[in-house]
Design a protein around this motif. Structure first.
Motif, PDB file in Angstrom:
ATOM      1  N   ARG A 243      -5.974 -18.893   8.030  1.00 52.17           N
ATOM      2  CA  ARG A 243      -5.937 -18.097   6.800  1.00 52.17           C
ATOM      3  C   ARG A 243      -6.581 -18.802   5.616  1.00 52.17           C
ATOM      4  NH1 ARG A 243       0.061 -17.299   6.084  1.00 52.17           N
ATOM      5  NH2 ARG A 243      -0.651 -17.117   3.920  1.00 52.17           N
ATOM      6  N   ALA A 244      -6.818 -20.086   5.723  1.00 51.85           N
ATOM      7  CA  ALA A 244      -7.383 -20.838   4.603  1.00 51.85           C
ATOM      8  C   ALA A 244      -8.816 -20.394   4.348  1.00 51.85           C
ATOM      9  CB  ALA A 244      -7.330 -22.335   4.888  1.00 51.85           C
ATOM     10  N   THR A 245      -9.219 -20.411   3.077  1.00 51.69           N
ATOM     11  CA  THR A 245     -10.566 -19.975   2.710  1.00 51.69           C
ATOM     12  C   THR A 245     -11.445 -21.099   2.205  1.00 51.69           C
ATOM     13  OG1 THR A 245      -9.811 -19.413   0.471  1.00 51.69           O
ATOM     14  CG2 THR A 245      -9.762 -17.658   2.135  1.00 51.69           C
ATOM     15  N   VAL A 246     -10.878 -22.294   1.998  1.00 50.84           N
ATOM     16  CA  VAL A 246     -11.646 -23.408   1.467  1.00 50.84           C
ATOM     17  C   VAL A 246     -10.946 -24.700   1.872  1.00 50.84           C
ATOM     18  CG1 VAL A 246     -10.414 -23.516  -0.746  1.00 50.84           C
ATOM     19  CG2 VAL A 246     -12.807 -24.271  -0.633  1.00 50.84           C
ATOM     20  N   LEU A 247     -11.704 -25.786   1.976  1.00 51.37           N
ATOM     21  CA  LEU A 247     -11.095 -27.087   2.215  1.00 51.37           C
ATOM     22  C   LEU A 247     -10.429 -27.560   0.941  1.00 51.37           C
ATOM     23  CD1 LEU A 247     -13.914 -28.794   4.339  1.00 51.37           C
ATOM     24  CD2 LEU A 247     -11.896 -27.544   5.143  1.00 51.37           C
ATOM     25  N   ARG A 248      -9.256 -28.139   1.051  1.00 55.41           N
ATOM     26  CA  ARG A 248      -8.480 -28.513  -0.127  1.00 55.41           C
ATOM     27  C   ARG A 248      -7.593 -29.694   0.221  1.00 55.41           C
ATOM     28  NH1 ARG A 248      -6.798 -25.759   3.535  1.00 55.41           N
ATOM     29  NH2 ARG A 248      -4.607 -25.280   3.902  1.00 55.41           N
ATOM     30  N   GLY A 249      -7.017 -30.293  -0.848  1.00 54.27           N
ATOM     31  CA  GLY A 249      -6.166 -31.448  -0.644  1.00 54.27           C
ATOM     32  C   GLY A 249      -6.982 -32.697  -0.382  1.00 54.27           C
ATOM     33  N   GLU A 282     -18.401 -23.003   4.181  1.00 48.59           N
ATOM     34  CA  GLU A 282     -19.330 -22.317   3.282  1.00 48.59           C
ATOM     35  C   GLU A 282     -18.869 -22.387   1.831  1.00 48.59           C
ATOM     36  OE1 GLU A 282     -21.069 -18.845   6.287  1.00 48.59           O
ATOM     37  OE2 GLU A 282     -19.292 -18.465   5.054  1.00 48.59           O
ATOM     38  N   VAL A 283     -17.610 -22.093   1.606  1.00 43.28           N
ATOM     39  CA  VAL A 283     -17.103 -22.097   0.235  1.00 43.28           C
ATOM     40  C   VAL A 283     -17.051 -23.515  -0.315  1.00 43.28           C
ATOM     41  CG1 VAL A 283     -15.133 -21.506  -1.235  1.00 43.28           C
ATOM     42  CG2 VAL A 283     -15.793 -19.971   0.628  1.00 43.28           C
ATOM     43  N   THR A 284     -16.673 -24.454   0.515  1.00 40.16           N
ATOM     44  CA  THR A 284     -16.597 -25.851   0.070  1.00 40.16           C
ATOM     45  C   THR A 284     -17.967 -26.373  -0.316  1.00 40.16           C
ATOM     46  OG1 THR A 284     -14.679 -26.219   1.499  1.00 40.16           O
ATOM     47  CG2 THR A 284     -15.868 -28.169   0.738  1.00 40.16           C
ATOM     48  N   VAL A 285     -18.979 -26.078   0.488  1.00 36.68           N
ATOM     49  CA  VAL A 285     -20.334 -26.530   0.179  1.00 36.68           C
ATOM     50  C   VAL A 285     -20.849 -25.865  -1.092  1.00 36.68           C
ATOM     51  CG1 VAL A 285     -22.725 -26.505   0.999  1.00 36.68           C
ATOM     52  CG2 VAL A 285     -20.879 -27.129   2.554  1.00 36.68           C
ATOM     53  N   ALA A 286     -20.532 -24.609  -1.288  1.00 36.29           N
ATOM     54  CA  ALA A 286     -21.036 -23.879  -2.444  1.00 36.29           C
ATOM     55  C   ALA A 286     -20.334 -24.255  -3.739  1.00 36.29           C
ATOM     56  CB  ALA A 286     -20.882 -22.372  -2.210  1.00 36.29           C
ATOM     57  N   ARG A 287     -19.100 -24.768  -3.666  1.00 36.06           N
ATOM     58  CA  ARG A 287     -18.303 -24.919  -4.882  1.00 36.06           C
ATOM     59  C   ARG A 287     -17.665 -26.296  -5.069  1.00 36.06           C
ATOM     60  NH1 ARG A 287     -15.741 -19.765  -6.799  1.00 36.06           N
ATOM     61  NH2 ARG A 287     -17.077 -18.081  -6.079  1.00 36.06           N
ATOM     62  N   ARG A 288     -17.621 -27.111  -4.036  1.00 35.56           N
ATOM     63  CA  ARG A 288     -16.835 -28.348  -4.129  1.00 35.56           C
ATOM     64  C   ARG A 288     -17.568 -29.559  -3.563  1.00 35.56           C
ATOM     65  NH1 ARG A 288     -10.549 -26.330  -2.978  1.00 35.56           N
ATOM     66  NH2 ARG A 288     -10.635 -24.623  -4.503  1.00 35.56           N
ATOM     67  N   THR A 289     -18.884 -29.520  -3.546  1.00 35.44           N
ATOM     68  CA  THR A 289     -19.663 -30.597  -2.940  1.00 35.44           C
ATOM     69  C   THR A 289     -20.678 -31.129  -3.938  1.00 35.44           C
ATOM     70  OG1 THR A 289     -19.395 -29.595  -0.753  1.00 35.44           O
ATOM     71  CG2 THR A 289     -21.162 -31.208  -1.002  1.00 35.44           C
ATOM     72  N   TYR A 290     -20.780 -32.441  -4.010  1.00 37.62           N
ATOM     73  CA  TYR A 290     -21.733 -33.091  -4.909  1.00 37.62           C
ATOM     74  C   TYR A 290     -23.160 -32.982  -4.357  1.00 37.62           C
ATOM     75  CZ  TYR A 290     -18.010 -35.157  -7.735  1.00 37.62           C
ATOM     76  OH  TYR A 290     -16.938 -35.346  -8.578  1.00 37.62           O
ATOM     77  N   LEU A 291     -24.121 -33.208  -5.231  1.00 41.32           N
ATOM     78  CA  LEU A 291     -25.529 -33.177  -4.851  1.00 41.32           C
ATOM     79  C   LEU A 291     -25.819 -34.123  -3.692  1.00 41.32           C
ATOM     80  CD1 LEU A 291     -28.478 -32.285  -5.444  1.00 41.32           C
ATOM     81  CD2 LEU A 291     -28.597 -34.173  -7.090  1.00 41.32           C
ATOM     82  N   THR A 306     -10.686 -28.314  -7.840  1.00 40.54           N
ATOM     83  CA  THR A 306     -10.858 -26.880  -7.729  1.00 40.54           C
ATOM     84  C   THR A 306     -12.339 -26.543  -7.857  1.00 40.54           C
ATOM     85  OG1 THR A 306     -10.322 -26.735 -10.084  1.00 40.54           O
ATOM     86  CG2 THR A 306      -8.541 -26.288  -8.534  1.00 40.54           C
ATOM     87  N   ASP A 307     -12.673 -25.279  -7.748  1.00 46.68           N
ATOM     88  CA  ASP A 307     -14.071 -24.864  -7.696  1.00 46.68           C
ATOM     89  C   ASP A 307     -14.871 -25.371  -8.886  1.00 46.68           C
ATOM     90  OD1 ASP A 307     -13.388 -23.565  -5.411  1.00 46.68           O
ATOM     91  OD2 ASP A 307     -13.563 -21.535  -6.221  1.00 46.68           O
ATOM     92  N   PHE A 308     -16.017 -25.961  -8.603  1.00 45.85           N
ATOM     93  CA  PHE A 308     -17.002 -26.426  -9.581  1.00 45.85           C
ATOM     94  C   PHE A 308     -16.516 -27.599 -10.436  1.00 45.85           C
ATOM     95  CE2 PHE A 308     -17.785 -21.859  -8.849  1.00 45.85           C
ATOM     96  CZ  PHE A 308     -18.971 -21.975  -8.166  1.00 45.85           C
TER      97      PHE A 308
END
Length: 670
Positions: A243-249, A282-291, A306-308
Motif C-alpha cells: 500500500r505504500a506509495t513512496v520510500l520513507r523513514g 518512481e515517486v522517490t526518484v521524482a521527489r526525494r532524490t538528489y542530483l 518529505t517531498d522536495f
C-alpha cells in the motif's frame, strides 16, 4: 547458459544477469577503483576491525568474556560478514588463493561462536547480555544474520560451498524455525534478511527460505515494532509494502526492504508487489532524490525528507543508501528490462559510491553533502571517527557500515554491466570489458568493449565470437543524453540517431564487426524542479553521468565557494585535466563563466542582522568576470580541507535550466 557467479540470481524476470565468470572489467574508471579495492581497501577494513576489536568479539564470545570485552555497536558483526562477502566476490575476479586464505582465517574466527541451533550474535544471548530478540527494533540480530547469509552465498557461488556457506545455512534455518509460522510474529527493525533469504533459496532450491522472506515482507507495515523516537515510518512499519506509495523513514532500511520485496515478487510471480515497489521508486526518484542519485536528507534519523525537501548543505545521502539504491535499481532492471533503472544505477555509482572512498582506498565519506560551508578538519589517522560528518574522508567510523558496503559493491561490479535474454545481449553500464556468454539455444557470444567513458562518450563494441543466426545487441542510451545528439554506428558504417532508452542492432554478426555508440558528454547547465526550495536561484553542471562541483582550492585569493556566481548565458566548457587517479586516468575539469566576489557575501554588508528591505541591500563589492574551474564531485576533498558546492548561484539570481512541471498532487507523505 546461466552463470553461477552472481550476486543476484533470479530464476525469472525480463533479463538474465551475466556473472563474474562472464564479464571482466579490463581498464578505465572502474578498473582503477576495483584494483584499489582489492589491493588496499579489503586489507584496510580487516586491519581496522582487528584494531577496534570487532573481529575479536567472536573469540571473546567463545571464551566466555564477551560481557566484559565486547567492542563496537550491536551490529558490528555485520561488518565482518560484509568483508567476507567482498573477499569472496573478489576471489572470483582474480587472486583467489590469497583471498581464500583470508576468508578461511575469518571464518575460523566466526564458526565457533555459532550456537548449536544456528543462532549467531556476539551482542545478544550470552550470560550478562540481553536475551535473544529482546530488541527487534534496534538490535540488528536478523540484519547481521542476513549479512552472514549473503557472505555464505557469495562463497558458495564464487568458490564452491565451504564452511562459511554451511554456517550461513544453519543461521538461516534457525531464523526460519524462530520466525516462521508459529514462531515470533515480528520483523527486524533493519531490513536486510529478506534479500539474503531469497538469494539462499535461489542457491539451494529450498522453498523454506523464500517463504520466510515473503512472510517478513508481508508482516512489515502493521505496527509490529515499537515506534520509538522517530515513529513507525522510520522502520517502514507504518504502511504495508503493497500500500505504500513512496520510500520513507530511514533511507537504507527503506531501500533494503524494497530490494527484498522485489526479490520476493520476482520469485513468487507477484506482479502486484512488484508494481507497488516500482510505484514507490518512481515517486522517490521524482521527489526525494538528489542530483547525484543520493537519498536521505535528514541527519538526525538518516531518513528521507518529505517531498522536495532536498537541501544541499544538509544532504545526508549516506553512502550505504547509495549502495542500497544500486541494489534496488539492478533488481528492478532485471525484473522489467526498463533502462530507466540502469540510469539511476549509473548516476549513483559515479556520484555516490565512487565518491565515498579516497583515491588510495583507505578513507571514506559516510555522508555525502552537496555543499560544504566550512573547511573540514583532517580526522586522526589512528582513531575511528565518532561522526558521519562529510568534511573530509575518515579512515574508519564508530559505525563503519559504509567502507565494507563500498568494498562488496566494487567487488561485484562486473555483474552490473550486462544481461541477456532470448533475443540477445544488453549493455547497461559502460567500461572497458571482455564479455563472453551463451545465449539461448547454446549460441556462444563474445565481445570486447572499449571506451574512455565517462571522460569520453564513445563506446566501441567489437564482436569476437557470434552464432550463425541473427541476434540483437542492445546498448543503453542514458537519459542524461536527452536534448543532445547521440549516435549509433552499425558494422556497415551506417550512422543513425540514438534516443535515450535503448539502441539496438539486429543482424548476423561476424567476428571483427564493430558497433559504436557516440554519447554527448559535453558539460551542460542543470536546473532543479522549482519546488525544491533549497536550490532556487542556483544551477549545477553535469558532464555525461558526472556531477561537478566548485571547490575552494580552485578559487583565487583564498575565497570560499559561497563567493561564486556563475553566468548561465555562457555554456560551460571542458577545462584542463588533472583530477584523475594515480595511473593518469582522468575525468577532466569543466570551466564556467562567472564571478568570484571580493568577500564571502557578495552584495551584502557584514551587519549584525542578515536581513534587509528590498532595494536597500548594500552595494555589491566589485567582482571581475573570470573562468571558474569545476571538478567531478566524486573527486572533491582529495586535495585537503576545502569548501565545496554543487548548486551554484547565478549572476542574475535565477536558474537558467529549471523546468516548470505540473504539480501531480500534494506531498505524498507515506
Amino acid at each position: 547458459m546461466t552463470s553461477s557467479v552472481l550476486p543476484v540470481a533470479p530464476t525469472r524476470g525480463r533479463l538474465r544477469p551475466l556473472g563474474l565468470d562472464e564479464v571482466r572489467i579490463t581498464g578505465g574508471f572502474w578498473a582503477r577503483r576495483r584494483h584499489t579495492n582489492t589491493t588496499a581497501t579489503l586489507d584496510h577494513c580487516r586491519d581496522w576491525m582487528d584494531r577496534v576489536g570487532w573481529t575479536g568479539n567472536f573469540r571473546a564470545a567463545v571464551e566466555g568474556r564477551i560481557q566484559r570485552d565486547r567492542r563496537g555497536r550491536e551490529f558490528a558483526d555485520s561488518e565482518v560478514y560484509k568483508l567476507l562477502e567482498a573477499m569472496a566476490w573478489e576471489a572470483a575476479n582474480g587472486d583467489g588463493a590469497a583471498l581464500d586464505a583470508g576468508i578461511t582465517a575469518l571464518t575460523d574466527l566466526v564458526a565457533p561462536a555459532q550456537e548449536p541451533d544456528g543462532y549467531l550474535s556476539t551482542a545478544f544471548g550470552r550470560p550478562g547480555q540481553p536475551a535473544r530478540y529482546s530488541d527487534l527494533e534496534e538490535g540488528h540480530e536478523l540484519y547481521c544474520q542476513g549479512h552472514l547469509v549473503q557472505a555464505g552465498v557469495a562463497q558458495a557461488r564464487a568458490r564452491g560451498e565451504g564452511e562459511l556457506a554451511k554456517i550461513a545455512q544453519r543461521a538461516a534455518d534457525h531464523v526460519c524455525a524462530t520466525f516462521g509460522p508459529g514462531g515470533i510474529e515480528s520483523v527486524c527493525g533493519h531490513p536486510q534478511i529478506e534479500s539474503a533469504l531469497v538469494e539462499l533459496a535461489r542457491l539451494t532450491g529450498r522453498q523454506r527460505y523464500l517463504d520466510q522472506a515473503a512472510l517478513f515482507v508481508e508482516r512489515r507495515g502493521h505496527g509490529t515494532l515499537t515506534e520509538g523516537e522517530f515513529g513507525a515510518a522510520y522502520f517502514q512499519d507504518d504502511v504495508p509494502v503493497r500500500r505504500a506509495t513512496v520510500l520513507r523513514g530511514h533511507a537504507v532500511r527503506a531501500l533494503y526492504l524494497a530490494a527484498g520485496a522485489v526479490d520476493v515478487a520476482v520469485e513468487t510471480g507477484d506482479e502486484e508487489l512488484l508494481a507497488a515497489v516500482v510505484r514507490q521508486w518512481e515517486v522517490t526518484v521524482a521527489r526525494r532524490t538528489y542530483l547525484t542519485g543520493g537519498m536521505g536528507s535528514h541527519h538526525r534519523d538518516e531518513a528521507f525528507g518529505t517531498d522536495f525537501v532536498l537541501p544541499p548543505d544538509r544532504a545526508y545521502s549516506e553512502t550505504c543508501a547509495g549502495v542500497a539504491s544500486v541494489m534496488l535499481g539492478w533488481r528492478l532492471l532485471l525484473a522489467t528490462g526498463e533502462p530507466r533503472f540502469a540510469d539511476l544505477v549509473e548516476r549513483t555509482l559515479f556520484n555516490v559510491v565512487a565518491t565515498s572512498p579516497s583515491e588510495d582506498g583507505r578513507s571514506f565519506f559516510y555522508a555525502n553533502t552537496l555543499h560544504r560551508r566550512h573547511r573540514g578538519i583532517a580526522p586522526p589517522p589512528d582513531l575511528d571517527s565518532p561522526r558521519a560528518d562529510s568534511g573530509l574522508r575518515a579512515p574508519w567510523f564508530a559505525v563503519s557500515c559504509c567502507p565494507t558496503n563500498v568494498a562488496r559493491t566494487l567487488a561485484q561490479l562486473p555483474a552490473y554491466l550486462a544481461t541477456a535474454d532470448d533475443e540477445g545481449l544488453q549493455l547497461h553500464q559502460y567500461a572497458d570489458a571482455d564479455i563472453a556468454t551463451t545465449l539461448t539455444g547454446g549460441r556462444g557470444v563474445a565481445l570486447r568493449v572499449r571506451t574512455d567513458y565517462p571522460s569520453g562518450g564513445t563506446v566501441t563494441v567489437r564482436i569476437g565470437r557470434a552464432p550463425a543466426d541473427p541476434w540483437t545487441l542492445s546498448l543503453r542510451v542514458p537519459a542524461w543524453a536527452a536534448g543532445a545528439p547521440a549516435w549509433l554506428v552499425d558494422p556497415d558504417g551506417v550512422r543513425r540517431p540514438a534516443d535515450p532508452g535503448t539502441a539496438t542492432v539486429t543482424r548476423v554478426f561476424r567476428p571483427g564487426d564493430e558497433i559504436r555508440l557516440e554519447l554527448p558528454v559535453a558539460p551542460r547547465w542543470i536546473g532543479a524542479d522549482p519546488r525544491i526550495d533549497a536550490v532556487r536561484g542556483t544551477v549545477a553542471v553535469q558532464r555525461g553521468p558526472l556531477v561537478y562541483c566548485a571547490e575552494s582550492v580552485d578559487l583565487p585569493d583564498g575565497h570560499e565557494v559561497d563567493a561564486v556566481r556563475v553566468d548561465t548565458s555562457v555554456d560551460p566548457v571542458d577545462g584542463p585535466d588533472g583530477t584523475g587517479g594515480p595511473d593518469g586516468g582522468t575525468e577532466g575539469t569543466v570551466v564556467v563563466a562567472g564571478e568570484v566576489g571580493a568577500g564571502p557575501r557578495m552584495g551584502r554588508s557584514e551587519a549584525a542582522w542578515p536581513y534587509e528591505p528590498l532595494g536597500q541591500a548594500a552595494e555589491a563589492r566589485p567582482a571581475a568576470p573570470t573562468g571558474i574551474v569545476l571538478v567531478p564531485y566524486h573527486s572533491w576533498a582529495e586535495r585537503g580541507p576545502s569548501t565545496m558546492r554543487v548548486w551554484l548561484p547565478t549572476t542574475d539570481g535565477s536558474p537558467a535550466a529549471a523546468t516548470e512541471v505540473p504539480d501531480s498532487g500534494t506531498d505524498t507523505g507515506r
